[in-house]
Design a protein around this motif. Structure first.
Motif, mmCIF file in Angstrom:
data_model
loop_
_atom_site.group_PDB
_atom_site.id
_atom_site.type_symbol
_atom_site.label_atom_id
_atom_site.label_comp_id
_atom_site.label_asym_id
_atom_site.label_seq_id
_atom_site.Cartn_x
_atom_site.Cartn_y
_atom_site.Cartn_z
ATOM 1 N N SER A 2 12.895 4.772 -12.107
ATOM 2 C CA SER A 2 12.467 3.573 -12.819
ATOM 3 C C SER A 2 11.329 2.852 -12.122
ATOM 4 N N ARG A 3 11.146 3.083 -10.846
ATOM 5 C CA ARG A 3 10.110 2.376 -10.093
ATOM 6 C C ARG A 3 9.102 3.361 -9.514
ATOM 7 N N PRO A 4 7.841 2.969 -9.435
ATOM 8 C CA PRO A 4 6.849 3.841 -8.808
ATOM 9 C C PRO A 4 7.048 3.908 -7.301
ATOM 10 N N ILE A 5 6.554 4.983 -6.705
ATOM 11 C CA ILE A 5 6.645 5.192 -5.252
ATOM 12 C C ILE A 5 5.237 5.049 -4.677
ATOM 13 N N LYS A 6 5.099 4.192 -3.692
ATOM 14 C CA LYS A 6 3.792 3.927 -3.110
ATOM 15 C C LYS A 6 3.432 5.005 -2.094
ATOM 16 N N TYR A 7 2.214 5.479 -2.174
ATOM 17 C CA TYR A 7 1.713 6.452 -1.199
ATOM 18 C C TYR A 7 1.585 5.755 0.154
ATOM 19 N N PRO A 8 2.296 6.215 1.186
ATOM 20 C CA PRO A 8 2.364 5.456 2.439
ATOM 21 C C PRO A 8 1.223 5.705 3.413
ATOM 22 N N SER A 9 0.471 6.771 3.215
ATOM 23 C CA SER A 9 -0.552 7.153 4.185
ATOM 24 C C SER A 9 -1.916 6.608 3.785
ATOM 25 N N GLU A 10 -2.822 6.518 4.749
ATOM 26 C CA GLU A 10 -4.198 6.153 4.459
ATOM 27 C C GLU A 10 -5.124 7.359 4.498
ATOM 28 N N GLN A 11 -4.555 8.557 4.628
ATOM 29 C CA GLN A 11 -5.352 9.774 4.518
ATOM 30 C C GLN A 11 -5.521 10.083 3.033
#
Length: 466
Positions: A443-452
């Protein structure tokens, strides 16, 4: 009465005022106040007047006599009167004339016009190119730097190498000890991580710079338009400094030269390699834009060079205040949120390709509501004016091409302006760009945790969740 000399616009003026000598860093700096008087009156040369005094000559070292004859005084008075009759320089016109000039030509013009009353601001990064250009002109030049007390060891080693390579002494400016002590005692050593870097930069950089510039008529910086397209895109090669004051005091008393404003970063580095000059060893470790140690880190694949500075802050905050007069970020953020064109310098929207879906507010709200999606989505939350979004455009477009037909949809959502509060509250936006993934069954989006932000790193993230 003591006497001193000052080389101004390649001309030497004899000064009989004890106030004529001041200090910048550890090097004696000669003031422009010239007390010439049979009637005890003091005359001061204005910036515009000084530029026109015997142009074209190389600076020469002249030793002032211990006593000044009446004939010498009369000669100086005559030159002051001659200079006073000449019009001031039109710097907008001069900037237009030099717009397509080489950095070497611009540097030569700056040193010719101001002589000993101009200095190069050296930050310990690729500003060494400015010193090399100054050396190539064959004119005397001065260099100063701001030692914040929190630089990397490699930067201090670099300073020493530069001094030895060019046979110069860098004029260091330090922050006021009392101001630093008050800041640290009140807010701790790392308060900038919590409430922004501006206060610390103001104490450690801006105020020391202000003191340094008060002893000059002009300064030379390494600003480039491509360093931060969102905030430095309109830098002229020469301008009346909009933020700081020079030795005369008041608006218009300081001239700012930016010889490499129109040079790409890659061309600066080609020049440095060709000339075989010292460079900061941090560059070989992934650092591009180098500042204080706690606030600087290497950039990662797909990141813009300024993203290594104050990485915990939004794009619009990535200036320390030294060049605030050249920031045009406010205009960028005023760009409308409807349509696909940003008004900043006419720059078109980014991530424009048939494989990337341009999501509207209602479109991304629908994605949020769905608990069972037919296809997973990866979406970038962006602002067209953001240089870090611009920096990852190529890799994100390539990602969309790779994922075309794979069952994963690639989208973009412009999240600045009126949409920013919604994106912050509902889409986990903290800074631009933010990348989120909508799985098929969540139900919720997952945030991309890396800055690569290279394609392989983004694909690894998607494949782990699809």
């Amino acid at each position: 009465m003591a006497s001193a000399t000052a080389s101004i616009a390649s001309h030497t003026i004899v000064c009989r005022d004890r106030r004529a000598t001041t200090q910048i860093g550890a090097v004696r700096h000669l003031n422009l106040v010239s007390t010439i008087s049979q009637s005890n009156s003091t005359r001061r040369l204005t910036v515009g007047q000084l530029h026109a005094v015997e142009p074209g000559k190389r600076a020469e070292a002249v030793v002032a006599p211990t006593a000044v004859s009446s004939g010498a005084v009369a000669e100086v008075e005559k030159k002051v009167e001659e200079a006073s009759a000449l019009p001031p320089v039109n710097y907008e016109k001069l900037a237009a004339q030099l717009e397509y000039a080489s950095p070497l030509e611009i540097m030569d013009k700056a040193l010719e016009m101001f002589g000993d009353e101009i200095a190069i601001a050296f930050s310990g990064a690729e500003d060494v190119a400015l010193i090399e250009y100054a050396k190539l002109t064959g004119r005397p030049f001065r260099v100063f730097s701001l030692d914040t007390g929190r630089l990397d060891p490699e930067t201090y080693e670099f300073f020493d190498k530069v001094e030895k390579h060019y046979g110069i002494r860098i004029e260091y400016m330090f922050p006021d000890a009392g101001e630093v002590q008050a800041l640290v005692r009140t807010k701790g050593l790392f308060s900038f991580y919590e409430d922004g870097h501006q206060e610390c930069c103001r104490v450690r950089k801006v105020r020391p710079l202000r003191r340094a510039l008060k002893g000059l008529q002009a300064w030379i910086t390494g600003q480039r338009k491509d360093q931060s397209p969102g905030t430095r895109a309109s830098i002229p090669v020469v301008q009346v400094d909009p933020s700081f004051e020079g030795i005369g005091g008041g608006a218009g008393s300081l001239i700012k030269w930016n010889p490499v404003a129109n040079v790409d970063g890659k061309d600066i580095w080609n020049f440095l390699r060709t000339m075989d000059v010292p460079v900061n060893s941090l560059h070989s470790k992934g650092y591009v834009s180098i500042g204080c140690q706690p606030c600087t880190r290497p950039v990662l694949p797909g990141q813009h060079e300024r993203e290594g500075r104050w990485w915990w802050e939004d794009a619009k905050a990535k200036e320390c205040g030294l060049h605030k007069g050249n920031i045009s970020q406010d205009e960028a953020e005023k760009a409308g949120t409807n349509g696909s064109v940003s008004t900043l310098n006419g720059t078109a929207d980014i991530f424009e390709t048939k494989n990337i879906v341009n999501l509207s507010r209602s479109g991304i709200e629908n994605l949020l509501k769905l608990e069972n999606r037919a296809e997973p989505w990866i979406v970038v939350l962006y602002a067209p004016w953001c240089p870090f979004c611009q920096g990852m455009e190529a890799s994100y477009v390539e990602l969309a091409d790779v994922l075309s037909g794979s069952g994963v949809k690639v989208g973009k959502f412009r999240a600045d302006g009126d949409q920013k509060p919604f994106a912050q509250n509902e889409l986990q936006l903290r800074s631009f760009p933010t990348i989120i993934f909508f799985p098929k069954h969540a139900s919720r989006p997952i945030k991309y945790p890396s800055e690569q932000r290279d394609v392989n790193s983004l694909l690894a993230f998607i494949n782990a969740l699809r």
